[in-house]
Design an enzyme around this catalytic site. Structure first.
Site, PDB file in Angstrom:
ATOM      1  N   ASP A   1      40.358  48.234  49.410  1.00 29.01           N
ATOM      2  CA  ASP A   1      40.897  46.914  49.511  1.00 29.01           C
ATOM      3  C   ASP A   1      42.172  47.117  48.357  1.00 29.01           C
ATOM      4  O   ASP A   1      42.821  46.032  48.211  1.00 29.01           O
ATOM      5  CB  ASP A   1      39.768  45.974  48.939  1.00 29.01           C
ATOM      6  CG  ASP A   1      39.433  45.882  47.623  1.00 29.01           C
ATOM      7  OD1 ASP A   1      39.447  46.949  46.926  1.00 29.01           O
ATOM      8  OD2 ASP A   1      38.652  44.658  47.092  1.00 29.01           O
ATOM      9  N   ARG A   2      42.220  48.175  47.627  1.00 20.47           N
ATOM     10  CA  ARG A   2      43.283  48.545  46.734  1.00 20.47           C
ATOM     11  C   ARG A   2      44.085  49.480  47.048  1.00 20.47           C
ATOM     12  O   ARG A   2      43.705  50.402  47.620  1.00 20.47           O
ATOM     13  CB  ARG A   2      42.784  48.568  45.145  1.00 20.47           C
ATOM     14  CG  ARG A   2      41.956  47.446  44.924  1.00 20.47           C
ATOM     15  CD  ARG A   2      41.663  47.666  43.353  1.00 20.47           C
ATOM     16  NE  ARG A   2      40.950  46.492  42.734  1.00 20.47           N
ATOM     17  CZ  ARG A   2      40.863  46.108  41.440  1.00 20.47           C
ATOM     18  NH1 ARG A   2      41.772  46.580  40.621  1.00 20.47           N
ATOM     19  NH2 ARG A   2      40.350  45.094  41.135  1.00 20.47           N
TER      20      ARG A   2
ATOM     21  N   SER B   1      33.910  48.230  44.555  1.00 29.26           N
ATOM     22  CA  SER B   1      35.176  48.441  44.682  1.00 29.26           C
ATOM     23  C   SER B   1      35.544  49.764  43.959  1.00 29.26           C
ATOM     24  O   SER B   1      35.010  50.669  44.112  1.00 29.26           O
ATOM     25  CB  SER B   1      35.891  47.101  44.138  1.00 29.26           C
ATOM     26  OG  SER B   1      37.279  47.286  44.311  1.00 29.26           O
TER      27      SER B   1
ATOM     28  N   ASP C   1      36.474  50.950  48.464  1.00 28.39           N
ATOM     29  CA  ASP C   1      36.154  50.308  49.582  1.00 28.39           C
ATOM     30  C   ASP C   1      37.549  49.985  50.180  1.00 28.39           C
ATOM     31  O   ASP C   1      37.661  49.032  51.215  1.00 28.39           O
ATOM     32  CB  ASP C   1      35.684  48.911  49.326  1.00 28.39           C
ATOM     33  CG  ASP C   1      36.468  47.874  48.202  1.00 28.39           C
ATOM     34  OD1 ASP C   1      37.173  48.308  47.360  1.00 28.39           O
ATOM     35  OD2 ASP C   1      36.233  46.622  48.652  1.00 28.39           O
TER      36      ASP C   1
END
Length: 543
Positions: free
Chosen positions: A304-305, A148, A302
């Site tokens: 996802d944030r 991440s 990645d």
């Protein structure tokens, strides 16, 4: 705060990629050492090859354990696999493929040898499993290789079962236990083969083409909203240009560099390179472009944030943006169920609670970890699920699931839709929420704790807190289980009418985390934090 926080990285801050990859293959973990064991947190196994916590043997064993787990669960379809831009992701991908092919698992990798964002992999799993013809071939699952937003020297490995979201604790505990057993047994039972005959899948094309089912691109295009997107050197780098070209919107990719050392980054609060789009220090170079766009966004490695920057408000606090997103979505998604709930983690801002009450929508408050939102997003009973750490996802226009993992690209695009439809920036809309509901002060701090104390805190019963007031106000709730699903929160939460705190042990450091918020300003917040530390320390005194 590090003295160089927010300043550009220098040569001395950068990792030695060659040494990092060499250590991945050369160092062998000793699972009798806790720091070298396979351990899944809320988002998979993470570590570094230089600390012997993310090495070839770890990935060989974890992948073999996943193969055995999916067999035990009757999962017979393809396994989607993708990786981000971290230096350790490519060798880990090669290792994982050797084991998957050695076990004759049907594997699908990216058709264009591109990086794969977490949400694109979740989307792929759901698309396969929602197609009756494909599903008849067997349910699909997946692996995302990413730590991440963690520093460049780290590696990460996540498993997503057929529901498309993060694996639950039962699955990850089984996988970790089996993997550690394989390492302890000198890798006997691990099957490997040359990764040939692997199938491919167009993660990017399938994800981008489907975005029109969840984002109003017509409104964005008509409004002429000027969008800037910075992938922060992560897996979304080629997705943003594809989105621009597909939907003909005014979007500029402000930084297309991919560099495993992340030499173009500014240092985070602690002086480390960290791709956190919610940190004003990590986003300092992005913020320099704030005046050039109506909406400027960032993603982690990645994707996802999300990080949302507006010309009038700068980088938005993730809690602020989540509250705005909730109010907007539940007012502009008529295809969702009338009883669709608003999902939040219990350490997210209570501003969301007040917005939910005004919308007359059920609030679904769960422990930390996106995995808790998966069932509700799958069946449409939860319209939106969000975490205070800048991770969220929501339903398509028709009320069906989009992803069951966090989608930073989606939340960035939503900011542009909000600007296009309302004519106001998310920052302006948050100011309107403040005028209606109050202005909360929110902060997370850390306090020292021994391993024994952390263990006690993680199992603490809220009833053991004897106090009746918090910072001078009557306590209205003491929680050790989340009100939304009665799951243990791994700590405690204490609330009053205008403030709350939650305390949880860190999974990686000898500290516990105190999240706190007050609707009575920063000074009252300090009082809440001091009282919280005292309450928790008293409860841990005998540990």
């Amino acid at each position: 705060m590090h003295e160089r926080a927010g300043t550009p990285a220098t040569e001395s801050d950068l990792i030695n990629v060659e040494a990092l990859v060499k250590a991945y293959y050369d160092r062998d973990p000793d699972v009798s050492e806790p720091d070298q064991r396979v351990a899944f947190g809320t988002s998979g196994h993470r570590g570094s090859s230089l600390t012997t916590s993310f090495n070839e043997q770890h990935i060989l064993a974890i992948t073999q354990a996943i193969v055995e787990y999916r067999t035990s669960q009757g999962i017979t379809g393809p396994l989607f696999i993708g990786a981000d831009t971290h230096a350790l992701s490519a060798p880990a991908m090669t290792t994982a493929l050797e084991v998957l092919v050695g076990n004759q698992v049907r594997v699908l990798v990216d058709r264009f040898d591109d990086f794969v964002p977490t949400p694109a992999l979740s989307h792929a799993i759901l698309k396969w499993n929602n197609d009756p013809v494909r599903r008849a071939e067997g349910e699909a699952d997946g692996i995302v290789i990413t730590p991440s937003h963690n520093p460049p020297g780290d590696g990460g490995f996540k498993y997503n079962p057929p529901h498309g979201g993060p694996a639950d604790s039962e699955a990850t505990s089984w996988i970790a236990h089996r993997a550690n057993g394989l390492i302890a047994d000198n890798m006997r039972g691990v099957l490997e083969a040359e990764p040939s005959g692997v199938e491919t899948y167009d993660f990017r094309g399938n994800y981008v083409d489907d975005l029109e089912s969840i984002i109003d691109f017509d409104a964005i295009r008509r409004s002429g909203v000027r969008i800037g997107a910075d992938p922060l050197g992560g897996a979304s780098v080629n997705y943003w240009s594809a989105i621009r070209d597909k939907y003909n919107i005014d979007l500029t990719v402000v930084n297309e560099r991919v560099d495993p050392t992340w030499s173009f980054m500014t240092l985070d609060w602690d002086g480390k390179i960290r791709m956190d789009p919610s940190s004003p220090y990590a986003m300092a170079s992005v913020l320099a472009h704030a005046g050039e766009f109506d909406i400027l966004t960032g993603n982690d490695a990645d994707a996802d944030r999300h990080g949302i920057v507006t010309p009038d408000g700068g980088l938005m606090n993730p809690n602020h943006y989540l509250a705005v997103a909730v109010e907007y979505l539940f007012g502009h998604r008529s295809g969702w169920r009338a009883d669709a709930a608003i999902g939040k983690t219990l350490v997210s801002s209570s501003m969301i609670d007040r917005v939910a009450a005004a919308l007359r929508r059920r609030l679904w408050e769960v422990p930390v970890g996106f995995k808790w939102f998966v069932p509700g997003l799958l069946d449409g009973s939860v319209g939106f699920g969000g975490e205070e750490s800048a991770g969220a996802s929501f339903l398509r226009f028709d009320g069906t699931a989009w992803t069951t993992d966090k989608d930073g690209i989606l939340l960035c695009l939503l900011a542009s839709e909000i600007r296009a439809v309302t004519g106001r920036s998310p920052s302006q809309l948050y100011a309107e929420l403040v005028a209606r509901f109050g202005d909360p002060a929110y902060e997370r701090t850390d306090a020292a704790a021994t391993p024994a104390q952390k263990s006690v805190l993680g199992k603490l019963d809220a009833a053991s807190i004897e106090a009746t007031d918090l910072a001078g106000d009557p306590i209205t709730a003491k929680l050790s289980d989340a009100p939304g699903n009665a799951a243990a929160i791994g700590g405690v939460k204490v609330a009053t009418a205008d403030a709350w705190f939650a305390a949880r042990p860190s999974g990686t450091e000898n500290v516990y985390k105190i999240y706190a918020e007050s609707f009575r300003g920063p000074e009252h917040l300090k009082s809440v934090q001091a009282a919280a530390k005292q309450l928790v320390d008293d409860a841990l005194a005998d540990a």
